[in-house]
Scaffold this motif. Structure first.
Motif, PDB file in Angstrom:
ATOM      1  N   GLY A   1      -0.339  -9.431 -18.926  1.00  0.00           N
ATOM      2  CA  GLY A   1      -0.756  -9.343 -17.544  1.00  0.00           C
ATOM      3  C   GLY A   1      -0.072  -8.240 -16.765  1.00  0.00           C
ATOM      4  O   GLY A   1       1.040  -7.825 -17.077  1.00  0.00           O
ATOM      5  N   MET A   2      -0.754  -7.766 -15.745  1.00  0.00           N
ATOM      6  CA  MET A   2      -0.211  -6.796 -14.804  1.00  0.00           C
ATOM      7  C   MET A   2      -0.371  -7.400 -13.423  1.00  0.00           C
ATOM      8  O   MET A   2      -1.419  -7.969 -13.105  1.00  0.00           O
ATOM      9  N   ALA A   3       0.661  -7.274 -12.593  1.00  0.00           N
ATOM     10  CA  ALA A   3       0.639  -7.928 -11.297  1.00  0.00           C
ATOM     11  C   ALA A   3       1.256  -7.050 -10.219  1.00  0.00           C
ATOM     12  O   ALA A   3       1.993  -6.112 -10.505  1.00  0.00           O
ATOM     13  N   TRP A   4       0.937  -7.386  -8.991  1.00  0.00           N
ATOM     14  CA  TRP A   4       1.537  -6.765  -7.818  1.00  0.00           C
ATOM     15  C   TRP A   4       2.272  -7.813  -7.010  1.00  0.00           C
ATOM     16  O   TRP A   4       1.730  -8.882  -6.713  1.00  0.00           O
ATOM     17  N   PHE A   5       3.513  -7.513  -6.655  1.00  0.00           N
ATOM     18  CA  PHE A   5       4.335  -8.341  -5.795  1.00  0.00           C
ATOM     19  C   PHE A   5       4.692  -7.547  -4.551  1.00  0.00           C
ATOM     20  O   PHE A   5       4.650  -6.319  -4.552  1.00  0.00           O
ATOM     21  N   ARG A   6       5.076  -8.248  -3.492  1.00  0.00           N
ATOM     22  CA  ARG A   6       5.602  -7.572  -2.315  1.00  0.00           C
ATOM     23  C   ARG A   6       6.829  -8.321  -1.807  1.00  0.00           C
ATOM     24  O   ARG A   6       6.973  -9.519  -2.025  1.00  0.00           O
ATOM     25  N   GLN A   7       7.707  -7.588  -1.117  1.00  0.00           N
ATOM     26  CA  GLN A   7       8.969  -8.163  -0.693  1.00  0.00           C
ATOM     27  C   GLN A   7       9.411  -7.603   0.645  1.00  0.00           C
ATOM     28  O   GLN A   7       9.382  -6.398   0.868  1.00  0.00           O
ATOM     29  N   LEU A   8       9.831  -8.499   1.542  1.00  0.00           N
ATOM     30  CA  LEU A   8      10.430  -8.142   2.817  1.00  0.00           C
ATOM     31  C   LEU A   8      11.922  -8.400   2.732  1.00  0.00           C
ATOM     32  O   LEU A   8      12.380  -9.201   1.923  1.00  0.00           O
ATOM     33  N   PRO A   9      12.734  -7.728   3.573  1.00  0.00           N
ATOM     34  CA  PRO A   9      14.185  -7.955   3.551  1.00  0.00           C
ATOM     35  C   PRO A   9      14.537  -9.425   3.720  1.00  0.00           C
ATOM     36  O   PRO A   9      13.989 -10.115   4.583  1.00  0.00           O
ATOM     37  N   GLY A  10      15.436  -9.916   2.870  1.00  0.00           N
ATOM     38  CA  GLY A  10      15.880 -11.294   2.958  1.00  0.00           C
ATOM     39  C   GLY A  10      14.939 -12.318   2.362  1.00  0.00           C
ATOM     40  O   GLY A  10      15.211 -13.512   2.443  1.00  0.00           O
TER      41      GLY A  10
ATOM     42  N   ASN B   1      -7.547  -3.052   1.767  1.00  0.00           N
ATOM     43  CA  ASN B   1      -8.407  -2.753   2.902  1.00  0.00           C
ATOM     44  C   ASN B   1      -8.094  -3.685   4.067  1.00  0.00           C
ATOM     45  O   ASN B   1      -7.460  -4.720   3.896  1.00  0.00           O
ATOM     46  N   SER B   2      -8.554  -3.313   5.248  1.00  0.00           N
ATOM     47  CA  SER B   2      -8.347  -4.119   6.454  1.00  0.00           C
ATOM     48  C   SER B   2      -6.892  -4.535   6.599  1.00  0.00           C
ATOM     49  O   SER B   2      -6.570  -5.699   6.848  1.00  0.00           O
ATOM     50  N   LEU B   3      -6.002  -3.583   6.455  1.00  0.00           N
ATOM     51  CA  LEU B   3      -4.570  -3.870   6.470  1.00  0.00           C
ATOM     52  C   LEU B   3      -4.103  -4.408   7.816  1.00  0.00           C
ATOM     53  O   LEU B   3      -4.591  -3.991   8.870  1.00  0.00           O
ATOM     54  N   LYS B   4      -3.158  -5.331   7.757  1.00  0.00           N
ATOM     55  CA  LYS B   4      -2.569  -5.959   8.927  1.00  0.00           C
ATOM     56  C   LYS B   4      -1.072  -5.663   8.974  1.00  0.00           C
ATOM     57  O   LYS B   4      -0.462  -5.411   7.933  1.00  0.00           O
ATOM     58  N   PRO B   5      -0.457  -5.713  10.154  1.00  0.00           N
ATOM     59  CA  PRO B   5       0.998  -5.513  10.225  1.00  0.00           C
ATOM     60  C   PRO B   5       1.766  -6.468   9.315  1.00  0.00           C
ATOM     61  O   PRO B   5       2.828  -6.098   8.798  1.00  0.00           O
ATOM     62  N   GLU B   6       1.251  -7.663   9.103  1.00  0.00           N
ATOM     63  CA  GLU B   6       1.892  -8.637   8.233  1.00  0.00           C
ATOM     64  C   GLU B   6       1.933  -8.198   6.771  1.00  0.00           C
ATOM     65  O   GLU B   6       2.671  -8.781   5.974  1.00  0.00           O
ATOM     66  N   ASP B   7       1.151  -7.197   6.408  1.00  0.00           N
ATOM     67  CA  ASP B   7       1.151  -6.677   5.045  1.00  0.00           C
ATOM     68  C   ASP B   7       2.299  -5.711   4.792  1.00  0.00           C
ATOM     69  O   ASP B   7       2.516  -5.294   3.652  1.00  0.00           O
ATOM     70  N   THR B   8       3.016  -5.327   5.834  1.00  0.00           N
ATOM     71  CA  THR B   8       4.137  -4.410   5.693  1.00  0.00           C
ATOM     72  C   THR B   8       5.191  -4.989   4.751  1.00  0.00           C
ATOM     73  O   THR B   8       5.659  -6.107   4.943  1.00  0.00           O
ATOM     74  N   ALA B   9       5.544  -4.230   3.720  1.00  0.00           N
ATOM     75  CA  ALA B   9       6.505  -4.681   2.717  1.00  0.00           C
ATOM     76  C   ALA B   9       6.699  -3.582   1.685  1.00  0.00           C
ATOM     77  O   ALA B   9       5.997  -2.566   1.697  1.00  0.00           O
ATOM     78  N   ILE B  10       7.658  -3.787   0.792  1.00  0.00           N
ATOM     79  CA  ILE B  10       7.757  -2.955  -0.389  1.00  0.00           C
ATOM     80  C   ILE B  10       6.909  -3.610  -1.473  1.00  0.00           C
ATOM     81  O   ILE B  10       7.064  -4.800  -1.749  1.00  0.00           O
TER      82      ILE B  10
END
Length: 123
Positions: A33-42, A84-93
């Motif tokens: 499998g190949m996956a995408w993760f995202r992470q915010l500080p803390g 698509n239709s990006l939101k501020p909540e999508d901000t992350a690494i």
């Protein structure tokens, strides 16, 4: 240990789009499998999307369903996350990852990781 390399992150206004890419360095993806993760500080890494490398089965987190699409080009040894239709909540690494055993799993089960690419969505 095969490193993965993400690219395509950047700054975009809410409602805009970005396409992230994930490339295996020096060899073909060999995992299940190949996956995408995202992470915010803390916070711990959150699974965003996953796909079987040699199949069509895929997964999207409820928070991105209908807006994000995961795909891969087997011949070119590349994985993608269309946002698509990006939101501020999508901000992350955002990180791509590969597992030799799993399609969907917690972050600790994935074997290989990229260095991450920053996605910032302004309101």
């Amino acid at each position: 240990q095969v490193p993965l390399v993400e690219s395509g992150g950047g700054l975009v206004q809410a409602g805009g789009s970005l396409r992230l890419s994930c490339a295996a360095s020096g060899r073909t993806f060999s995992g299940v499998g190949m996956a995408w993760f995202r992470q915010l500080p803390g916070q711990e890494r959150e699974l965003v999307a996953a796909i079987r490398w040699s199949g069509e089965e895929s997964y999207l987190a409820d928070s991105v369903k209908g807006r994000f699409t995961i795909s891969r080009d087997i011949a070119k040894n590349l994985g993608f996350l269309q946002m698509n239709s990006l939101k501020p909540e999508d901000t992350a690494i955002y990180y791509c990852a590969s597992s030799s055993r799993y399609f969907i799993a917690r972050a600790s089960k994935f074997d290989y990781w990229g260095q991450g690419t920053q996605v910032t969505v302004s309101s």
